[in-house]
Design a protein around this motif. Structure first.
Motif, PDB file in Angstrom:
ATOM      1  N   ALA A  60      67.387  17.186  71.200  1.00 31.71           N
ATOM      2  CA  ALA A  60      66.670  16.997  70.437  1.00 31.71           C
ATOM      3  C   ALA A  60      64.633  16.475  70.430  1.00 31.71           C
ATOM      4  O   ALA A  60      63.766  16.455  70.581  1.00 31.71           O
ATOM      5  N   ALA A  63      62.665  18.995  71.857  1.00 25.33           N
ATOM      6  CA  ALA A  63      62.769  19.871  70.871  1.00 25.33           C
ATOM      7  C   ALA A  63      61.261  19.138  70.028  1.00 25.33           C
ATOM      8  O   ALA A  63      59.567  20.321  70.250  1.00 25.33           O
ATOM      9  N   ARG A  64      61.039  17.588  70.595  1.00 22.62           N
ATOM     10  CA  ARG A  64      59.841  17.197  69.751  1.00 22.62           C
ATOM     11  C   ARG A  64      58.844  17.207  71.202  1.00 22.62           C
ATOM     12  O   ARG A  64      57.742  17.328  70.652  1.00 22.62           O
ATOM     13  N   ASN A 136      64.379  24.168  73.773  1.00 21.72           N
ATOM     14  CA  ASN A 136      64.994  24.285  72.786  1.00 21.72           C
ATOM     15  C   ASN A 136      63.975  23.951  71.480  1.00 21.72           C
ATOM     16  O   ASN A 136      64.237  22.931  70.457  1.00 21.72           O
ATOM     17  N   LEU A 137      62.672  24.285  71.330  1.00 20.35           N
ATOM     18  CA  LEU A 137      61.888  24.723  70.649  1.00 20.35           C
ATOM     19  C   LEU A 137      62.483  25.835  69.785  1.00 20.35           C
ATOM     20  O   LEU A 137      62.960  26.231  68.984  1.00 20.35           O
ATOM     21  N   PRO A 138      62.051  25.186  68.434  1.00 26.55           N
ATOM     22  CA  PRO A 138      62.962  25.459  66.978  1.00 26.55           C
ATOM     23  C   PRO A 138      62.281  26.936  66.986  1.00 26.55           C
ATOM     24  O   PRO A 138      61.002  27.447  66.923  1.00 26.55           O
ATOM     25  N   ALA A 139      63.638  27.492  65.856  1.00 25.18           N
ATOM     26  CA  ALA A 139      63.035  29.136  65.438  1.00 25.18           C
ATOM     27  C   ALA A 139      61.674  28.945  65.189  1.00 25.18           C
ATOM     28  O   ALA A 139      60.980  29.791  65.037  1.00 25.18           O
ATOM     29  N   ALA A 140      61.422  28.385  64.134  1.00 20.38           N
ATOM     30  CA  ALA A 140      60.076  28.071  62.697  1.00 20.38           C
ATOM     31  C   ALA A 140      58.537  28.148  64.072  1.00 20.38           C
ATOM     32  O   ALA A 140      57.473  29.098  63.610  1.00 20.38           O
ATOM     33  N   TYR A 142      58.069  29.610  67.152  1.00 22.71           N
ATOM     34  CA  TYR A 142      58.122  30.955  67.993  1.00 22.71           C
ATOM     35  C   TYR A 142      56.672  31.631  67.976  1.00 22.71           C
ATOM     36  O   TYR A 142      55.331  31.538  68.821  1.00 22.71           O
ATOM     37  N   GLN A 197      53.345  22.285  65.844  1.00 19.96           N
ATOM     38  CA  GLN A 197      54.064  20.910  65.160  1.00 19.96           C
ATOM     39  C   GLN A 197      53.475  21.716  63.321  1.00 19.96           C
ATOM     40  O   GLN A 197      54.878  20.797  62.378  1.00 19.96           O
ATOM     41  N   ILE A 200      56.996  24.303  62.813  1.00 19.17           N
ATOM     42  CA  ILE A 200      58.092  23.271  62.748  1.00 19.17           C
ATOM     43  C   ILE A 200      58.313  22.684  62.036  1.00 19.17           C
ATOM     44  O   ILE A 200      59.366  22.858  61.097  1.00 19.17           O
ATOM     45  N   ASP A 201      57.931  21.708  61.309  1.00 20.08           N
ATOM     46  CA  ASP A 201      57.420  20.914  60.120  1.00 20.08           C
ATOM     47  C   ASP A 201      58.217  21.715  58.386  1.00 20.08           C
ATOM     48  O   ASP A 201      58.117  21.211  57.925  1.00 20.08           O
TER      49      ASP A 201
END
Length: 237
Positions: A60, A63-64, A136-140, A142, A197, A200-201
């Motif tokens: 977490a 990822a942030r 661990n970057l969220p898939a959204a 990339y 960001q 991701i959000d």
């Protein structure tokens, strides 16, 4: 005859090489300096690989931090290679020859900045999804990360050319170069990380990418002019 020299022009002298010829020659010269290409990439990968060791391996937390850290390291890697942009040409006298050429110096600076992006910014952008996976970057994020770095690193190369031109005559311009260009890099960094960001959000990231594209257009139009003027001033002194 050099590959950049054109046939004799209508007025009896040589015509200036076209932009495509300048770009081709600068790219060939850059590809011969493999260490200059590898150093920023190694810095980028190594610094981000060490990040989990420094802040902890919590997914977490990584990822942030991932969007901002990837962008900051890309910025620093680009800056790392800016110092040598005009250095070799200044030392061997070819930079002065470029200023005396009938071809506007604007196009020579634009060609050098474009090649700098091709050998530095483009590889950094293409490597970013892999490093995002490691952090661990969220898939959204990339796709937006890749697009924002493609636009942003191009702006960084153009802006950095101005600082490199202003400090080309100095023996050790590293610190001064950083002081000159860092404030100009900040808006690119803000909108680049903001776009990732937002993706991701779950928000629209198109406006931030549009601003990055507008910055790139402005940098392409103005930065080579400023760098050309700075080169002429440095050579006249």
């Amino acid at each position: 005859m050099s590959s950049v020299e054109s046939p004799v022009g209508a007025h009896g002298g040589r015509r200036a090489p076209g932009f495509s010829a300048l770009l081709r020659v600068e790219l060939l010269l850059a590809l011969r300096k493999r260490a200059d290409i590898a150093n920023p990439l190694l810095f980028f990968v190594t610094a981000l690989a060490l990040l989990p060791l420094g802040v902890g391996p919590e997914p977490a937390l990584l990822a942030r931090l991932a969007p901002g850290m990837i962008w900051v390291m890309a910025l620093l890697a680009t800056l790392l290679s800016q110092e040598s942009l005009f250095r070799g040409d200044f030392e061997d006298g070819s930079l002065e020859q470029l200023t005396l050429s009938p071809q506007p110096l604007y196009f020579a600076v634009l060609a050098k900045s474009t090649v700098h992006w091709l050998v530095t910014g483009l590889p950094l952008a293409l490597l970013s999804p892999l490093l995002g996976l490691m952090l661990n970057l969220p898939a959204a994020g990339y796709l937006c990360l890749l697009l924002s770095l493609l636009l942003g690193t191009a702006s960084l190369s153009l802006i950095g050319a101005v600082g490199a031109a202003l400090t080309v005559a100095l023996r050790r311009p590293g610190l001064l170069l950083a002081l000159i260009v860092m404030p100009l890099y900040v808006p690119v960094l803000i909108f680049g990380t903001g776009a990732v960001q937002a993706a991701i959000d779950g928000y629209a990231f198109g406006p931030q990418l549009a601003i990055l594209a507008a910055m790139l257009a402005a940098a392409a139009a103005l930065a080579p002019l400023a760098a050309a003027g700075a080169i002429r001033i440095c050579l006249d002194n």
